[in-house]
Design a protein around this motif. Sequence first.
Motif, PDB file in Angstrom:
ATOM      1  N   LYS A  83       0.950  -1.119   0.093  1.00 22.56           N
ATOM      2  CA  LYS A  83       0.042  -0.054  -0.001  1.00 22.56           C
ATOM      3  C   LYS A  83       0.916   1.106  -0.116  1.00 22.56           C
ATOM      4  CE  LYS A  83      -3.713  -2.028   2.672  1.00 22.56           C
ATOM      5  NZ  LYS A  83      -4.567  -1.761   3.931  1.00 22.56           N
ATOM      6  N   ALA A  84       0.361   2.371  -0.551  1.00 23.78           N
ATOM      7  CA  ALA A  84       1.060   3.577  -0.512  1.00 23.78           C
ATOM      8  C   ALA A  84       0.890   4.294   0.839  1.00 23.78           C
ATOM      9  CB  ALA A  84       0.386   4.736  -1.643  1.00 23.78           C
ATOM     10  N   GLN A  85      -0.209   3.845   1.690  1.00 24.48           N
ATOM     11  CA  GLN A  85      -0.466   4.500   2.954  1.00 24.48           C
ATOM     12  C   GLN A  85      -1.027   3.411   3.870  1.00 24.48           C
ATOM     13  OE1 GLN A  85      -0.234   8.042   3.833  1.00 24.48           O
ATOM     14  NE2 GLN A  85      -0.853   7.515   6.041  1.00 24.48           N
ATOM     15  N   TYR A  86      -0.531   3.351   5.155  1.00 23.95           N
ATOM     16  CA  TYR A  86      -1.137   2.524   5.996  1.00 23.95           C
ATOM     17  C   TYR A  86      -1.983   2.869   7.359  1.00 23.95           C
ATOM     18  CZ  TYR A  86       2.067  -0.689   3.755  1.00 23.95           C
ATOM     19  OH  TYR A  86       2.578  -1.344   2.668  1.00 23.95           O
ATOM     20  N   ASP A  87      -2.882   2.105   7.706  1.00 22.89           N
ATOM     21  CA  ASP A  87      -3.457   2.772   8.986  1.00 22.89           C
ATOM     22  C   ASP A  87      -3.339   1.782  10.077  1.00 22.89           C
ATOM     23  OD1 ASP A  87      -5.401   0.876   8.741  1.00 22.89           O
ATOM     24  OD2 ASP A  87      -6.469   1.969   7.356  1.00 22.89           O
ATOM     25  N   GLN A  88      -3.848   2.283  11.095  1.00 23.00           N
ATOM     26  CA  GLN A  88      -3.501   1.411  12.388  1.00 23.00           C
ATOM     27  C   GLN A  88      -4.320  -0.089  12.497  1.00 23.00           C
ATOM     28  OE1 GLN A  88      -3.797   4.260  15.731  1.00 23.00           O
ATOM     29  NE2 GLN A  88      -1.935   4.949  15.464  1.00 23.00           N
ATOM     30  N   LYS A  89      -5.030  -0.074  11.290  1.00 20.98           N
ATOM     31  CA  LYS A  89      -5.839  -1.206  11.469  1.00 20.98           C
ATOM     32  C   LYS A  89      -5.491  -2.430  10.751  1.00 20.98           C
ATOM     33  CE  LYS A  89     -10.357   0.953  10.935  1.00 20.98           C
ATOM     34  NZ  LYS A  89     -11.469   1.439   9.861  1.00 20.98           N
ATOM     35  N   THR A  90      -3.892  -1.947  10.203  1.00 28.35           N
ATOM     36  CA  THR A  90      -3.155  -3.044   9.564  1.00 28.35           C
ATOM     37  C   THR A  90      -2.351  -3.646  10.703  1.00 28.35           C
ATOM     38  OG1 THR A  90      -2.734  -1.437   7.671  1.00 28.35           O
ATOM     39  CG2 THR A  90      -1.114  -3.291   7.822  1.00 28.35           C
ATOM     40  N   PRO A  91      -2.550  -4.974  10.822  1.00 25.92           N
ATOM     41  CA  PRO A  91      -1.704  -5.746  11.839  1.00 25.92           C
ATOM     42  C   PRO A  91      -0.343  -5.650  11.881  1.00 25.92           C
ATOM     43  CG  PRO A  91      -3.102  -7.361  10.354  1.00 25.92           C
ATOM     44  CD  PRO A  91      -3.287  -5.833   9.713  1.00 25.92           C
ATOM     45  N   THR A  92       0.293  -6.131  10.515  1.00 23.78           N
ATOM     46  CA  THR A  92       1.897  -5.679  10.553  1.00 23.78           C
ATOM     47  C   THR A  92       2.223  -5.343   8.752  1.00 23.78           C
ATOM     48  OG1 THR A  92       1.904  -8.298   9.793  1.00 23.78           O
ATOM     49  CG2 THR A  92       2.152  -7.689  12.245  1.00 23.78           C
ATOM     50  N   ILE A  93       3.240  -5.040   8.719  1.00 27.79           N
ATOM     51  CA  ILE A  93       3.819  -4.653   7.528  1.00 27.79           C
ATOM     52  C   ILE A  93       4.999  -5.573   7.442  1.00 27.79           C
ATOM     53  CG2 ILE A  93       4.756  -2.668   5.981  1.00 27.79           C
ATOM     54  CD1 ILE A  93       3.188  -0.775   7.690  1.00 27.79           C
ATOM     55  N   ASN A  94       5.254  -6.354   6.389  1.00 22.78           N
ATOM     56  CA  ASN A  94       6.143  -7.210   6.124  1.00 22.78           C
ATOM     57  C   ASN A  94       7.135  -6.626   5.023  1.00 22.78           C
ATOM     58  OD1 ASN A  94       5.183  -8.999   8.089  1.00 22.78           O
ATOM     59  ND2 ASN A  94       4.362 -10.635   6.649  1.00 22.78           N
ATOM     60  N   LEU A  95       8.473  -6.274   5.432  1.00 24.30           N
ATOM     61  CA  LEU A  95       9.373  -5.777   4.271  1.00 24.30           C
ATOM     62  C   LEU A  95      10.391  -6.963   4.163  1.00 24.30           C
ATOM     63  CD1 LEU A  95      10.059  -2.113   5.899  1.00 24.30           C
ATOM     64  CD2 LEU A  95       8.403  -2.829   4.080  1.00 24.30           C
ATOM     65  N   THR A  96      10.362  -7.221   2.785  1.00 23.73           N
ATOM     66  CA  THR A  96      11.175  -8.382   2.493  1.00 23.73           C
ATOM     67  C   THR A  96      12.285  -7.778   1.376  1.00 23.73           C
ATOM     68  OG1 THR A  96       9.412  -9.862   2.596  1.00 23.73           O
ATOM     69  CG2 THR A  96      11.450 -10.770   1.028  1.00 23.73           C
ATOM     70  N   CYS A  97      13.413  -7.918   1.736  1.00 24.36           N
ATOM     71  CA  CYS A  97      14.529  -7.703   0.861  1.00 24.36           C
ATOM     72  C   CYS A  97      15.123  -8.881  -0.016  1.00 24.36           C
ATOM     73  CB  CYS A  97      15.722  -6.902   1.882  1.00 24.36           C
ATOM     74  SG  CYS A  97      17.311  -6.098   0.779  1.00 24.36           S
ATOM     75  N   LYS A  98      15.088  -8.479  -1.382  1.00 26.44           N
ATOM     76  CA  LYS A  98      15.590  -9.831  -2.124  1.00 26.44           C
ATOM     77  C   LYS A  98      16.632  -9.071  -3.123  1.00 26.44           C
ATOM     78  CE  LYS A  98      12.036 -12.712  -2.029  1.00 26.44           C
ATOM     79  NZ  LYS A  98      11.864 -14.383  -2.467  1.00 26.44           N
ATOM     80  N   GLY A  99      17.820  -9.888  -3.150  1.00 25.44           N
ATOM     81  CA  GLY A  99      18.667  -9.604  -4.327  1.00 25.44           C
ATOM     82  C   GLY A  99      19.567 -10.986  -4.772  1.00 25.44           C
TER      83      GLY A  99
END
Length: 161
Positions: A83-99
């Motif tokens: 998403k471009a914008q998250y709100d507090q209803k979002t349980p978690t945000i997963n950031l995955t780095c790949k290379g």
Amino acid sequence: MIPQQEEPSIYSKETTVVYQIPDICSFRGTSNLTVQITADHFKAKVRCFEESQADVLGMFVETELLNVFYPVRHINITKQPNKAQYDQKTPTINLTCKGDGNPEPTYKWFSQENKSSILSSTNLYIIEDVVQNNSGVYICEMYNNIDDIGYNAIYSVEIHI
């Protein structure tokens, strides 16, 4: 040259010395091939065969898989949910780095506001507390070493909560 995911490259008319074996209708040959090896050849094979015997099992020889060392590259970060914008209803945000890299890269996550504190030492960082204070730029650094020389690549993503 048989790469993992692309079509094979065919080299012909390379330096070849052919000897006729006396008294039988056979020949013995020695071919030499020089190829510029790049990271794209990781896990490729080189196969040598006499042209008319290309598809006959046992009538060719090939190398083991090539183990090509190359620095980290092609770094990217994916967000889940994306998403471009998250709100507090979002349980978690997963950031995955790949290379990509060989030897296998290691990872470190930082926030732009505090680069001295490592958030994660894997390719995954999870923002568990989705609040406005956790908005900001998250940085993934990818590392590997080849012959005692360190290589790294950096990528970042901005998160708006």
